[in-house]
Design a protein around this motif. Structure first.
Motif: not given
Length: 419
Positions: A21-23, A56-57
């Protein structure tokens, strides 16, 4: 217990899968997969390939996107000896079902894999009961018609009520098993609480830390006992308590189950009595594997878990273990060689943020810097001891331990207690 969630005894070949994911950075995801591969190895499986997809998820239906899932399916068709795919997150019941229908192999998520290892590692009736409860709680929402063999665990009598479907029967049977296991654990927890009360007012010290950081090895070194230690995740599940004496100062030392990121909630619930040892401790020895590239993240995981199970502020000694993985050769003052693991020294480590008044750098295996560690433990235990037994302090005001005749003989007395 182990038949419901298991990996074959023979070395099983598996695929690992994760979503980035982006994080999460690529390096972080790879580190997570390295740990997942170590978990798989501990459970007796060999990782042959990894799949990572940036999303994204995670997909609500199949975790991975349809294209990536098809890629995995194609690889499985070309390699029929691969029997399972392990996912780095806990899958929802619907995700698990959908992925199984698509890939036609065994699907295991991170939580399920940890439960498999716990089932393998449990030795005492207490630990086995805790793990069995966690397994059934995990499986209840994931039941399908394949679990109808559970009726045999009730003596072979068909106990299905009027109009009851097989799946509903299985759910009812598992709920009954969970209720019984909870009652069994409540009884065990009461017994454990009584044992803790019977230990008297001795200062209690608990070893905490990420899994496989060397807690059991440190327990053996400090108490001169023989607690099982192995270079595998979750080598020990059962709580071990020893009465230890350093410089004639006695205290209780407890070895506890290791923490891990994404620790399943079912395990936190089931291992209440084990975690109570941490809650009731007066001093924590937070053991850190400083040779691990992600040790700072592991520290955060442990600190976060400690906040979840105990909101009280208590003294902590940071024990940075496995310094033997680094060089002990002193460098010249003008040496401009870049600092790497192969040339870093303990003095280098002490010049970092890690060097605090209650920090120490050791090797539990080789007992490097062990005198300094014992001195620090003694000092922190004594601070608690004199508040609990102020009469000692009243008799000998302003005297240091040497003046009290509490010389370190170099021989620790240790005594195993019921745990």
């Amino acid at each position: 217990m182990g038949e419901l969630l298991s990996i074959d005894k023979d070395l099983e070949k598996v695929i690992l899968a994760a979503v980035r994911t982006p994080d999460l950075s690529e390096g972080t995801v790879n580190e997570h997969l390295d740990e997942l591969a170590f978990l798989a190895e501990t459970a007796g499986a060999l990782t042959v390939k990894r799949y990572v997809q940036a999303l994204p998820m995670p997909d609500n239906r199949t975790y991975l996107g349809s294209g990536k899932l098809q890629e995995v399916k194609t690889f499985l068709l070309m390699n029929e000896d691969i029997t399972a795919v392990i996912f780095d997150d806990e899958l929802s019941p619907s995700q698990l079902k959908n992925i199984e229908n698509e890939l036609k192999v065994k699907i295991i998520d991170r939580t399920g894999l940890i439960l498999i290892i716990f089932a393998m590692r449990a030795r005492t009736a207490h630990a086995k009961t805790q793990v069995e409860l966690a397994q059934y709680q995990y499986m209840l929402p994931r039941l399908t018609r394949m679990w109808t063999h559970l009726e045999r665990q009730r003596g072979g009598i068909n106990m299905r009520g009027p109009g009851e479907k097989e799946l509903e029967t299985d759910r009812r049977i598992i709920r009954d098993i969970i209720a019984k296991l909870k009652k069994d654990l409540e009884k065990i927890d009461r017994q454990m609480a009584t044992q803790r009360k019977n230990r008297g007012k001795l200062v209690r010290v608990a070893l905490v830390g990420y899994t496989n950081v060397g807690k059991s090895t440190l327990m053996n070194a400090l108490s001169k006992s023989e607690v099982f230690a192995e270079n595998k995740l979750f080598a020990t599940l059962d709580t071990t308590v020893r009465k230890v004496v350093v410089r004639n100062l006695p205290f209780l030392l407890t070895d506890t189950v290791g923490f891990i990121r994404k620790l399943p909630h079912h395990l936190v619930e089931s291992f209440k009595s084990t975690l109570d040892e941490v809650r009731e401790a007066d001093l924590l020895l937070h053991v850190v594997d400083i040779s691990h590239p992600g040790f700072e993240d592991q520290i955060k995981v442990v600190e976060s878990t400690l906040r979840e199970i105990d909101d009280r502020d208590k003294p902590v000694i940071m024990v940075f273990n496995k310094v033997d993985a680094f060089s002990h050769v002193e460098k010249e003052a003008d040496d401009l060689t870049p600092v790497r693991r192969e040339n870093i020294t303990i003095e280098d480590l002490k010049r970092t943020w890690m060097n605090k008044a209650t920090s120490v750098f050791i090797s539990a295996l080789k007992k490097d810097n062990f005198d300094e560690f014992r001195d620090l433990v003694y000092s922190e235990v004594m601070k608690i001891h004199v508040t609990r037994f102020p009469y000692n302090d009243f008799l000998f005001p302003n005297l240091n331990p040497e003046e009290l005749g509490l010389e370190d003989t170099g021989d620790n007395d240790s005594e195993e207690l019921d745990s």
